[in-house]
Design a protein around this motif. Structure first.
Motif, PDB file in Angstrom:
ATOM      1  N   ARG A  10      58.788   8.234  -7.925  1.00 23.70           N
ATOM      2  CA  ARG A  10      57.333   7.335  -7.454  1.00 23.70           C
ATOM      3  C   ARG A  10      57.582   5.751  -6.396  1.00 23.70           C
ATOM      4  N   VAL A  11      57.523   6.707  -5.074  1.00 25.91           N
ATOM      5  CA  VAL A  11      57.728   5.457  -4.351  1.00 25.91           C
ATOM      6  C   VAL A  11      56.158   4.554  -3.557  1.00 25.91           C
ATOM      7  N   GLU A  12      55.534   3.645  -4.457  1.00 21.84           N
ATOM      8  CA  GLU A  12      54.977   3.243  -3.342  1.00 21.84           C
ATOM      9  C   GLU A  12      54.183   2.212  -2.223  1.00 21.84           C
ATOM     10  N   LEU A  15      56.142  -0.739  -2.043  1.00 21.88           N
ATOM     11  CA  LEU A  15      58.228  -0.551  -2.189  1.00 21.88           C
ATOM     12  C   LEU A  15      58.884   0.234  -1.211  1.00 21.88           C
ATOM     13  N   ASP A 352      55.609  -2.271 -12.704  1.00 28.29           N
ATOM     14  CA  ASP A 352      56.037  -0.867 -11.792  1.00 28.29           C
ATOM     15  C   ASP A 352      55.743  -1.541 -10.441  1.00 28.29           C
ATOM     16  N   GLN A 353      56.908  -0.985  -9.886  1.00 25.37           N
ATOM     17  CA  GLN A 353      56.704  -1.070  -7.592  1.00 25.37           C
ATOM     18  C   GLN A 353      57.596  -2.088  -7.763  1.00 25.37           C
ATOM     19  N   ASN A 448      62.434   0.501  -8.273  1.00 27.27           N
ATOM     20  CA  ASN A 448      61.420   0.958  -9.347  1.00 27.27           C
ATOM     21  C   ASN A 448      61.811   0.468 -10.258  1.00 27.27           C
TER      22      ASN A 448
END
Ligand SMILES: Cc1ncc(COP(=O)(O)O)c(C=O)c1O
Length: 500
Positions: A10-12, A15, A352-353, A448
């Motif tokens: 999961r990459v937001e 990032l 997170d991230q 992450n």
């Protein structure tokens, strides 16, 4: 070859934007070596704001204490130090973390000392006016003795509770259950001695509230512990004590895998592999705690639930909104009605991230002729990327140097090995699928990793270098960077502070 099974990270943003800037990431590793940790201090502040948003929605007051143990970075701590002092603090679990927090700009009143504490840790915490989260009645006695001996001011204390009992079943009439065991805190049924010690030591400590930290993802179990703490605090008030804070610890979680379906497919395939109905998908058939007993899968998978539909601030929201069985009101309402402040100690979810870890590919070779799998040796070891200690490593991202080299070849299953002379030094025991076979000199990015993965288990075995850490900040279309220890949030990265 078996069909590739992916666990895409999961990459937001930001990032995702950092990951896309391959030439920048290569230039960092060229300059600073492999492994390398890259941190985004701006992201930690955004996470803190999201947690505070949940407080706001429930009309609650209190503080978000970052559990420092999740990451050693100075940049992350310094970035949090400039956040609102009334709502953002730091939870330190050793005297070194306490010294670090002070040096990063946290004043004592924004610091909470947790975990087991020796005399130096207790003394420094008391000296700087930190809140002490008491682990045991013995700790209370030692703290009180230190305050008397050294003529220190009264110390604010929370008492950590554990061993919560509750009735399950309809209307609370079913069986009694015990929340998971912990070697920390005082069992709720043994609090009498603790309460009388608090009364005895009123001149040296100010009892401000109750605390728990449960190592579980179960939101119900946490809601019940919260409720028990509210009842405990009611009891304290009936005795003339005046607790006003409830600290519900950390454990709000992170979703590491982007797609639920991939996680389901992979965990199903793991069970099938353990049963022997499909080829192994792990190094030498490692089963993550599962075993095949006569055709039935037994044991519990020691796996972090890497796909989480709700995590971090969302999980806190869910916990606060849950109907509470005994007192009949959601936790947020209970806290509001009692005018209790809410403290939380998020570690993993607050970072997170907030970062990624880079490793250079050293060597690639075939595992054996028939499997079609490869061993990829990296310039990092399992201590540098220890997500596997807590769960299953999601897929790293291959970063070729030049744009043109991105998509050639076809997916290939690889095992990622570290740079120690140990058979067990695998970055993950999972067979990982990359879009093509990597080449020596290319980079793999583990995304992450700021929560416990990048430095919690880092060591200097074989005198291999411990990863350096850099802080990065987006500036227009490019990135500014500096060493983690050189980051101060009063300037943009790479600039000198203005002379006043
Ligand atoms: C007392 C305490 N608070 C907070 C945390 C942080 O937990 P997490 O990183 O899961 O949020 C821990 C983790 O071990 C802990 O022991």
């Amino acid at each position: 070859m078996d069909a590739p099974l992916y666990l895409g990270p999961r990459v937001e943003p930001p990032l995702a934007a950092l990951l896309a800037d391959r030439s920048f990431l290569h230039s960092l590793v060229d300059a600073l070596g492999s492994p390398l940790n890259v941190l985004l201090p701006g992201a930690v502040a955004e996470n803190a704001a999201r947690f505070r948003g949940v407080y706001g929605r429930h009309h609650l007051t209190g503080r978000v204490y970052f559990a420092h143990k999740a990451n050693r970075s100075s940049a992350l701590l310094r970035r949090l130090a400039v956040e609102d002092p009334a709502t953002v603090g730091v939870d330190v679990a050793s005297v070194e973390e306490l010294k670090h927090a002070l040096g990063c700009g946290f004043t004592g009143d924004r610091i909470m000392a947790t975990g087991p504490k020796d005399a130096t840790f207790l003394w420094l915490a008391a000296r700087v006016g930190a809140t002490v989260n008491l682990n045991s009645p013995g700790e209370l006695e030692r703290l009180s003795g230190l305050v008397r001996t050294h003529g220190l001011g009264r110390v604010a204390v929370l008492v950590r509770l554990s061993g919560f009992e509750y009735a399950s079943g309809r209307e609370g009439g079913g069986t009694r259950q015990l929340s998971r065991r912990s070697r920390f805190g005082t069992p709720v049924r043994d609090t009498e001695a603790l309460l009388s010690a608090l009364e005895r030591h009123m001149e040296t400590v100010e009892f401000i509230g109750a605390a728990y930290h449960l190592d579980t993802t179960g939101v119900e179990e946490k809601a019940r512990a919260l409720e028990q703490c509210v009842l405990f605090m009611d009891e304290c008030r009936a005795r003339g004590l005046t607790p006003r804070v409830l600290d519900i610890g950390g454990g709000f979680g992170v979703g590491y895998v982007a797609e639920a379906e991939e996680w389901e497919q992979w965990t199903t395939a793991l069970v099938e592999a353990v049963l022997g109905v499909r080829p192994p998908l792990t190094w030498r058939g490692h089963a993550y705690g599962l075993r095949n007993e006569g055709g039935t899968v037994r044991g519990a998978a020691a796996l972090y639930p890497a796909y989480r539909p709700t995590a971090g601030p969302g999980y806190l929201d869910e916990l606060l909104s849950l109907p509470a069985p005994v007192l009949g009101r959601p936790p947020a309402t209970l806290l509001l009605e009692h005018l209790h402040d809410l403290y939380i100690e998020p570690g993993r979810s607050l970072v997170d991230q907030c970062g990624l870890s880079l490793a250079r590919v050293l060597d690639v070779r075939s595992v054996d002729a028939e499997s079609g799998h490869y061993l990829v040796h990296l310039a990092m070891n399992a201590g540098d990327m220890s997500l596997e200690e807590h769960g299953v490593l999601v897929d790293p991202v291959l970063l070729p140097r030049a744009e043109a080299e991105a998509g050639d070849g076809k997916p290939v299953g690889v095992y990622l090995a570290g740079n120690l002379c140990l058979e067990a030094d695998l970055i993950t025991r999972r067979l990982v699928f990359l879009p093509r076979l990597p080449r020596a000199g290319e980079l793999l990015a583990f995304v992450n990793t700021a929560g416990y993965a990048m430095d919690f288990h880092a060591h200097r075995a074989q005198r291999q270098p411990v990863a350096r850490a850099v802080a990065v900040e987006r500036r227009g279309t490019s990135w500014n960077w500096c060493l983690d220890e050189d980051y101060w949030p009063i300037t943009s990265l790479g600039e000198q502070p203005d002379e006043v």
